[in-house]
Structures are given as C-alpha cells and as structure tokens.
Design an enzyme around this catalytic site. Structure first.
Site, PDB file in Angstrom:
ATOM      1  N   VAL A   1       0.826  -1.199   0.000  1.00  0.00           N
ATOM      2  CA  VAL A   1       0.000   0.000   0.000  1.00  0.00           C
ATOM      3  C   VAL A   1       0.863   1.253   0.000  1.00  0.00           C
ATOM      4  O   VAL A   1       0.555   2.256  -0.645  1.00  0.00           O
ATOM      5  CB  VAL A   1      -0.964  -0.025   1.206  1.00  0.00           C
ATOM      6  CG1 VAL A   1      -1.752   1.284   1.288  1.00  0.00           C
ATOM      7  CG2 VAL A   1      -1.934  -1.193   1.080  1.00  0.00           C
ATOM      8  N   ALA A   2       1.970   1.216   0.737  1.00  0.00           N
ATOM      9  CA  ALA A   2       2.848   2.392   0.795  1.00  0.00           C
ATOM     10  C   ALA A   2       3.504   2.674  -0.544  1.00  0.00           C
ATOM     11  O   ALA A   2       3.771   3.826  -0.893  1.00  0.00           O
ATOM     12  CB  ALA A   2       3.911   2.180   1.862  1.00  0.00           C
TER      13      ALA A   2
ATOM     14  N   GLU B   1      -2.281   5.067  -4.791  1.00  0.00           N
ATOM     15  CA  GLU B   1      -3.671   4.727  -5.115  1.00  0.00           C
ATOM     16  C   GLU B   1      -4.386   5.853  -5.855  1.00  0.00           C
ATOM     17  O   GLU B   1      -5.267   5.613  -6.674  1.00  0.00           O
ATOM     18  CB  GLU B   1      -4.449   4.385  -3.841  1.00  0.00           C
ATOM     19  CG  GLU B   1      -4.046   3.069  -3.190  1.00  0.00           C
ATOM     20  CD  GLU B   1      -2.861   3.228  -2.266  1.00  0.00           C
ATOM     21  OE1 GLU B   1      -2.456   2.249  -1.644  1.00  0.00           O
ATOM     22  OE2 GLU B   1      -2.327   4.361  -2.174  1.00  0.00           O
TER      23      GLU B   1
ATOM     24  N   ASP C   1      -4.475  22.683 -43.006  1.00  0.00           N
ATOM     25  CA  ASP C   1      -5.080  23.142 -44.247  1.00  0.00           C
ATOM     26  C   ASP C   1      -4.865  24.652 -44.331  1.00  0.00           C
ATOM     27  O   ASP C   1      -4.379  25.272 -43.392  1.00  0.00           O
ATOM     28  CB  ASP C   1      -6.575  22.797 -44.243  1.00  0.00           C
ATOM     29  CG  ASP C   1      -7.149  22.735 -45.645  1.00  0.00           C
ATOM     30  OD1 ASP C   1      -6.475  23.213 -46.581  1.00  0.00           O
ATOM     31  OD2 ASP C   1      -8.263  22.214 -45.804  1.00  0.00           O
TER      32      ASP C   1
END
Length: 915
Positions: free
Chosen positions: A288-289, A293, A335
């Site tokens: 998780v570290a 997330e 163009d």
C-alpha cells in the site's frame, strides 16, 4: 484474357463505360427495375447504408481498467488483507479499485461515431423509378440498377451515372474543393479519377441547381462515401504517449512493490520474530505504501480539467489523454482555407483593359466605362445572391457580387437578365452566361442586346479571346505582345497569393448553338484579383510554433502557388518551398516520402487527396513524430483518425470530421491549435508535478516499515496501513488536483517538443522525489515520531501494545508520523509547483485551489485525529500543543531546501527549441 470494358476493380461495373454497356452490365434499363427484381438485389447487395465495425462494449472497457497494472497490485493487496483478517482494510482497497475503474472508464470511453455521422449524408427518401412509375422509397432500399431523380436541394442517394439532364453539385465533402461542379449526361470525357468524371454523381453530395435522372451503379459501402468510411474504420486508435507511459510506470511500481514485500516479508518473520498474520500485515503495508492509489483518478481529473479549459478557449477535446498528446506534438499538418485564412474572399485589385488598378478606387468614385463593363460582366456571370446585405453562395462569387453591389451595379437597372448559362466546368475552368442587357449608350428603354459574359482561369479565358478592350472602350485585335504582358501581370498577382479570374465578353446576334460556339472570339475585359486574407493572429501563432520547435506543413487542396504565398505571408515558410502535388506524391514510395519529409524542411503539399493525407501522417509517425492534422471534409476523416491529434473544424467541418477528430476547433482558427499545444505542454508538466508530489511521500511512508523490520520489532511500527490510505486517498488528493491546474512555467513554449520515446518519469524526477524530497521528509517525520516516544519515556524495545503504559504515547507518536507526512505534503506541494523557476516567478498565492487543498487536508487530518470513531479506525490520538507547533517547521524546511536546489539548477542552461 480481355476484360469487359464495363467491369471495374471496385466490385461493380465501370461507371464511365458507354451508357448502353453500363446498363447492360447492371442488367437494367432507363425505366429502372421491377419491385421483385429490386427486392432480390436488396438481398444480394444489402441496404444502401454504411456499416460500422463492432466496437468494444462499456463492460469490456470497464474490465480493461480493472486489470490495469496498478489495479492488479491493489487486488493482491486486498487479497492479502483478507487472508490476514483485516476485513476493513480489504474492503477499503476493493472500493479504491472499483472507484478507479468506474471513473477512468467513464471519462475515457469515447463514442466513435464517425460512420454514424457519415450516414447523415444519405437521404431518408428518394424518388426512384419502379415498375415503370416514379415512387418515393427509402434511401436504404436503393440497389444497383435503380433509376433515380435528382433535383435542386436533394442529397445524392448513391453513386450514379447521369442518363438525362444536367446538375450543379457540391462535391466538397468528398474532394475538399469548394467550387461547385457541373455534371451532365452528355459529357463524354473519360477521367482517371472517378470524382472528376463529368457524368457521375456521388452518394452524400448535394445538388445545388437543376435536375437530372441517373442510373445507380453502387450503393452502401461500395460507394465512394463507403470507401472513405472503410478507410476511417481501418485506422485504429493507438494508445497516447501518456497512456503508454502510465502503463509502463505502473508495471515498474508493481515490480518495486512486490520486490519490497518479497524481500522484507522474511525479515519480518525471521528477524523481527513476527507472527505470520503480522507478516501479512507488514507485506500489505509495504504494498500500500508503494502504490500511489490516487495516481489514476488524479491524472484523469487533471486531464478533464485541461479539457474544460481548452473548451473555453475554442478547442473541444474528445479524449482526455489527447490533452497530453497535444503537448508532445512536433508536427502540425494544417489546411489553408478557413484555418490559416479567414475563408472570406476580398477583391483587392483589377485590370480593366490596359490599366492595373491596385489599389482599387474607393466605392464613391464612379468607375469609368471600361471598369464598368468589367463589373457588369462579373455581376452577370455570377450565381451568388444578395439579400438584405447578406450574400449567399460561393465565397469567390460572393466577393465579386459585393464589389459590384458596392458600386451600384446590383441590384439595379444595369443588371443583365440571364437567358442561359454554361455552368462552371472544372476541366475548362470557365463559366459563361448569356444575358440580355440595355443597349450601351443612350438608346431608348427596352432596347436590349444579347451578350455572352465569361469568367474563369486566366489562361483559359485568354485562349478564347481574339480582341481586347482599349481605354477608349473600343475593341482591338489581341496580339502576342499583349498576351505576354497579360500573363506576366496574372503571375505577379498569383505570386502575392491572390486568386485571379479573367473576364471577357462577346456580343451575340442570337442564342448560341452550344458552348464551343459561344465561348469563342471573345473580347478580353481584364481580370479581378482577390485574396482570402490570413487571419491576423496566425503569424504570431506560427512564430510561437517555430520557437517551440514545432514543424508546420501545409497540406491543402488548393493550388501550390497560392498556398506558397499564404504560407510565406504567415511565416510557415521563409524561402522557396518544395511544392509536392497529390499526383506527384502518388508516384513516391513510402521510403521516398519519408526521405522527402526528412530532407526538405520547407515543403508544401497541394491538391491533397484523403490517401495523400493518410500517407503523410504514416510517414511522419514512422519517423517517431507526433502529428496533429486538420481537416473539414468527409475525405479528411481517415487522416484525422490516423493522426495522433485529428483536428476538425467546428464551423466549416462536416459531422464526419467532427466525429472522427480528436479535437474540434469551434473557431476554425490555427492560433487555437497553438494555444492547445501550449495547454497540452502545461498539462503534461502538471502531471509530472503531481507525480513528483505523490512519489515524494512514498519514501516517508516506506521508511517507517523498514525501520520497524530492520530493528527486528524493537521500534514499534511508526505508521499504520489505514493511516497510509488516509494519506494517499485523502490528504494528498486535493493538493495533487490543484497542481494539475498550475499555470504554465515561464519559457514553456521555448522548449523543444518532447520526443515520443521520452518518459514522463525520469531518473531526475525519481531522485528529486524519492531521494531529495523523500529523505528530507523522512528525517523530519521519523524525528517527530521518536521525539514523542522519548518524551513519554520510551526505551529501545519497550512494549507499546494495547494495555501497556506506553500505548497512548505510541498512538500519539503514530499520529505525529501521520501529521508529519501531511505537513511535509504542504512543503512538497509548494516545491513541486515549478521544475526550474522559483515559486515566486509563478506567484506564491496564484494557485488558489492549492491553498484550498491545504485547508482541506488540514481539516481532514484534524477530523481523523480528534473524532473518536475515526481515532479508533485509524489508530490516532490528539497530540500535545508542542507537537503541533513543531509541525509548523516542516513545510518551510522541505520547500526551502528545494528552492535552493532549483536555484543551483537554474544556473545551468535550459534546452532551447530547434528551429
């Protein structure tokens, strides 16, 4: 074996074969088909509709987000949390996965409606001859062999061969040419390009005048419109540079996280003497570290903010990642008409007889007799209309009519009455009208003469002239010396980017038998020179592109000489460019085209077809270029989809190009493209800023776990997994979003474009995040943790678990770690606002959203540490006042250290964009 002349390579008969052979090949006749036969053919050929390929469903797109590398890593973390018995943590991680997937797929899912937009070019009902009678049938029921009626205002329902009558049609949606063309059943010339054939009309084009009957030879996907739809579908959408890099970075993060877990898991079990369940929690903490997330949703939200900002500036971006792609664009294929120019013709000069009028006399000066005859001719030989000051029609004819109207020749008694018209013929490049007008001089009212008035390409008009009007108004023979001088004058006008139309007339004694009989022995009146002026803001935008190292290629359907003059006027070219026509490019191999683009820095592409634009995009991309291409007609759709950034015109563009393009210019302005490129660069920089900001907190989140493991558990865990989630998904989210709205750093458009292979995350960024900012923050955070423990009397290895005397102090210490990271986030956010410049250069308080983000994270953190239910969930406790006072020092320390680093970095020269 000899082939039947009525066969062709496009799954059907040769539409230019003799009419009897074409009808025989179609097994039809001029009376059309029976209902029974039409039904059989409908079963065989299918409906007259444009099919589209199956596209990925929403659920498939959602599934793709669920297996993103970062999502896979979070799945592993959730599984480990579940096995370890921490259900709340497992559910929290699963919720993060779900929110990321739903949000990303909802933002990124683009409805690819190019082919559905093409179907709008097909009429709903058509008039066809069935069973010997004219009937209204659905356009989808047309089949090869049907006979249809085409009238003014109709949209042509299928590709067809005219069998009776003549019509004026607008082919601009297919060819890009704005000039209406004349198609007649009695035209006999055979052409190599079907769209130039004088007897053919095509699905999706419009009938502007007259009516005719036609024999359908191709329907649905077999039409020219279907061919373009097929090309458009064949070109898939590649991942943008940002999408590729985020995916690559995700795998790197995943590898680091898994390696960290695998390496320190045995340390926790064997060195720290942890239980297996505790080891699982330890592994989860490391995962998780290491996983940011909030990275995916923050990137998506930052791009969405960029999209909204561009929309306010006139550029509607349909795919979020395209904002970043704009920033890496190093070639713009543009163009001319309507993008670089205003698409409004203006008369700027004229030659009346022997005199060149440049500048033109003002409207309040009455024209002399010769100029008046010239103006009468261009007003008569003109299909534009003037209603209450508004002109309707072709821009060239509108300009001519306005000029004559400003001098009282329209409407007015001198306006001739049309008796017949020879439509503009793209082969002859002429238009003529037979007009009755009052007799010149002081004849009695009602006395009229017949005159033929002609306008067109100077070389074609001059070829048909035998006389020239003199200054005295009388005709004299046209000799070679005059021809030479006239041609030189025309060239001089064209070299200034002006469109030149020669004008002539002839007095008639009766209605001419045919066009050849009419357009002969003309008297040359002179010419009119017009210009479609460049938009005033374009030269500055082009100069910005050159400064930013962006190459500009003009790819236009116009003549090369005119394109060169306009390109030189706005600064796209500075010398003598290489002009490559579509026909010339067709003869080049892919390798030769790539070599041409690499060796010729100043090159213009004129008379470009859809395939030509596709080949140009392919060749540039093969050399690693990031290509933006503009377009407005149906024929541009495949090239817009192939380019990295397809830019459709919002005003002049068709529904097809607006759907096929990645970006739509609501003002059709080239300068808006440059603004969008600058915005794209800014968004890319901002993405790097909040990646730096997010990554900088990985180090102070990981180091507490390392200290715990390396101390064999003697040092209690300084940070809980739930506190990490509170940081990654709570306190850091709004400041990261605010960094996504940061203003451009000085010198943004003076840097060279990024290469396609450049990485968004570089070693320098990782060093600055993980080592420099990360280590400074880690020292401060861990210092605060140990100060709180030591202040409570903690000694090495002393227990701090629940029920021990030091447990409350331990909760305060982990709270100090949590708040220390939050405090360092503030300093890191200020530091991340610029890469080289001082924060003072962009304004200390210029990003108000960042200030609100700081307020939010302070309030959020305060709630977590003070509200009892959240204290229980996150393992926090209310700190003492001296601890809070200590936290006030953290932001200026982090920010100040990075200011000193950037000050030293500014002493080194910055990269300069190549010209």
């Amino acid at each position: 074996m000899a082939s039947n002349p009525a066969t062709t390579t496009r799954e059907g008969p040769d539409p230019q074969a003799p009419l009897a052979e074409l009808a025989a090949a179609l097994e039809s006749g001029f009376e059309g088909l029976s209902s029974e036969e039409a039904q059989r053919r409908l079963q065989r050929y299918g409906p007259n509709e444009l099919r589209r390929e199956q596209k990925a469903s929403y659920w498939r797109e959602l599934g793709r987000q669920l297996v993103h590398p970062l999502a896979l890593l979070l799945w592993v973390a959730a599984g480990l949390a579940w096995i370890a018995g921490t259900t709340v943590l497992s559910v929290a991680i699963l919720l993060v996965i779900a929110l990321n997937a739903v949000f990303a797929s909802a933002q990124e899912r683009q409805a690819e409606r190019a082919v559905e937009a093409l179907t709008k070019y097909l009429p709903q009902q058509v008039k066809a001859r069935r069973d010997g009678q004219w009937r209204e049938i659905a356009g989808s029921e047309l089949v090869p062999g049907d006979v249809v009626e085409i009238s003014e205002g109709d949209r042509v329902p299928a590709d067809a061969r005219l069998i009776e009558g003549a019509v004026e049609v607008d082919l601009s949606a297919l060819t890009g040419e704005s000039q209406p063309v004349y198609r007649a059943a009695d035209s006999s010339e055979r052409t190599a390009v079907l769209t130039e054939a004088g007897t053919l009309v095509f699905s999706g084009t419009s009938c502007l005048a007259d009516d005719a009957r036609a024999l359908v030879y191709a329907t649905g996907m077999r039409t020219e419109l279907g061919r373009i739809a097929e090309l458009s579908q064949r070109v898939g959408r590649d991942e943008s540079p940002l999408e590729r890099q985020v995916r690559r970075v995700a795998w790197v993060i995943a590898a680091v996280a898994v390696a960290a877990g695998a390496l320190f898991f045995p340390i926790g079990v064997f060195a720290a003497g942890m239980e297996i369940s505790e080891a699982f929690a330890f592994a989860i903490g490391l995962l998780v570290a290491n996983v940011p997330e909030g990275l995916l949703p923050i990137i998506t939200l930052a791009l969405a903010v960029g999209v909204r900002g561009l929309a306010r500036q006139g550029a509607v971006v349909k795919r979020l990642s395209a904002v970043e792609t704009l920033g890496s664009t190093n070639v713009i294929c543009t163009d001319k008409t309507g993008t670089v120019t205003e698409n409004r013709m203006h008369v700027v000069a004229a030659r009346a007889g022997d005199r060149l009028l440049d500048p033109l006399p003002p409207p309040d000066v009455a024209p002399d007799a010769v100029l008046r005859r010239l103006l009468v001719a261009v007003v008569a030989c003109n299909n534009a209309e003037l209603n209450d000051g508004d002109c309707i029609g072709d821009p060239t004819e509108v300009a001519l009519l306005r000029y004559g109207a400003d001098r009282g020749l329209y409407p007015g008694p001198e306006r001739p009455r049309r008796r017949a018209q020879f439509h503009f013929d793209p082969k002859l490049r002429l238009m003529s009208t037979v007009d009755a007008q009052p007799e010149e001089g002081s004849g009695p009212p009602g006395d009229e003469q017949l005159w033929l008035h002609t306008k067109g390409a100077p070389e074609e008009v001059l070829r048909r002239c035998a006389y020239v009007i003199g200054d005295d108004g009388d005709d004299r023979p046209l000799d070679e010396a005059y021809r030479t001088g006239f041609e030189a004058a025309v060239r001089a006008e064209a070299e200034q980017g002006r469109r030149v139309l020669a004008v002539a007339r002839r007095r008639l004694t009766g209605m001419p038998a045919d066009r050849d009989d009419a357009e002969r022995d003309l008297t040359l009146l002179g010419f009119i020179a017009m210009i479609d002026p460049a938009r005033p803001e374009v030269p500055e935008a082009v100069a910005k592109c050159h400064t930013a190292g962006i190459r500009i290629l003009m790819v236009t359907g116009d003549h090369g000489l005119t394109a060169t003059a306009i390109a030189r006027q706005v600064g796209i070219v500075r010398g003598e460019p290489r002009i490559v026509t579509g026909e010339e490019l067709t003869g080049l191999s892919d390798a030769e085209l790539r070599r041409l683009l690499a060796e010729e820095r100043e090159v213009l592409f004129a008379r470009a077809s859809p395939e030509v634009k596709l080949r140009i995009a392919d060749a540039l991309q093969a050399d690693g270029q990031v290509v933006a291409m503009t377009g407005d007609g149906v024929n541009d759709a495949p090239a817009l989809r192939k380019a990295d950034i397809g830019i459709a015109m919002g005003i002049a563009g068709t529904d097809v190009t607006r759907e096929a393009g990645t970006m739509i210019l609501t003002d059709d302005n080239f300068a808006t493209i440059v603004t969008a490129v600058g915005a794209g660069r800014r968004v890319y920089d901002n993405v790097r800023k909040f990646i730096l900001y997010i990554f900088a907190h990985a180090t102070p989140e990981v180091i507490p776990f390392l200290i715990f493991a390396l101390s064999a558990g003697a040092v209690p865990l300084p940070l809980t997994v739930m506190q990490i989630l509170a940081i990654d998904l709570g306190t850091e989210t709004l400041p990261a979003l605010a960094l996504g709205r940061e203003q451009a750093e000085p010198g943004l458009m003076e840097r060279p474009p990024r290469r396609r292979t450049d990485k968004i995350i570089t070693r320098a960024l990782l060093f600055r995040a993980w080592v420099f900012l990360g280590l400074i923050s880690s020292v401060l955070v861990m210092g605060g943790f140990f100060l709180v423990l030591l202040d409570a009397g903690w000694t090495w290895g002393a227990p701090t678990g629940e029920g021990t005397p030091l447990h409350d102090a331990y909760r305060q210490a982990t709270t100090m770690t949590f708040l220390g990271i939050v405090a360092c986030q503030i300093g890191t956010a200020f530091a991340a606002r610029t890469d080289r410049a001082s924060v003072r250069a962009v304004g200390l308080f210029s990003n108000r959203m960042l200030l609100w983000g700081f307020l939010f994270e302070i309030v959020f953190a305060a709630v977590i540490i003070s509200w009892a239910p959240l204290q229980q969930l996150f393992g926090t406790a209310l700190p003492k006042p001296w601890m809070l006072a200590l936290l006030l020092l953290y932001p200026p320390i982090v920010w100040g250290a990075d200011e000193l680093r950037r000050a030293r970095h500014r002493r080194r020269p910055a990269p300069v964009a190549a010209m």
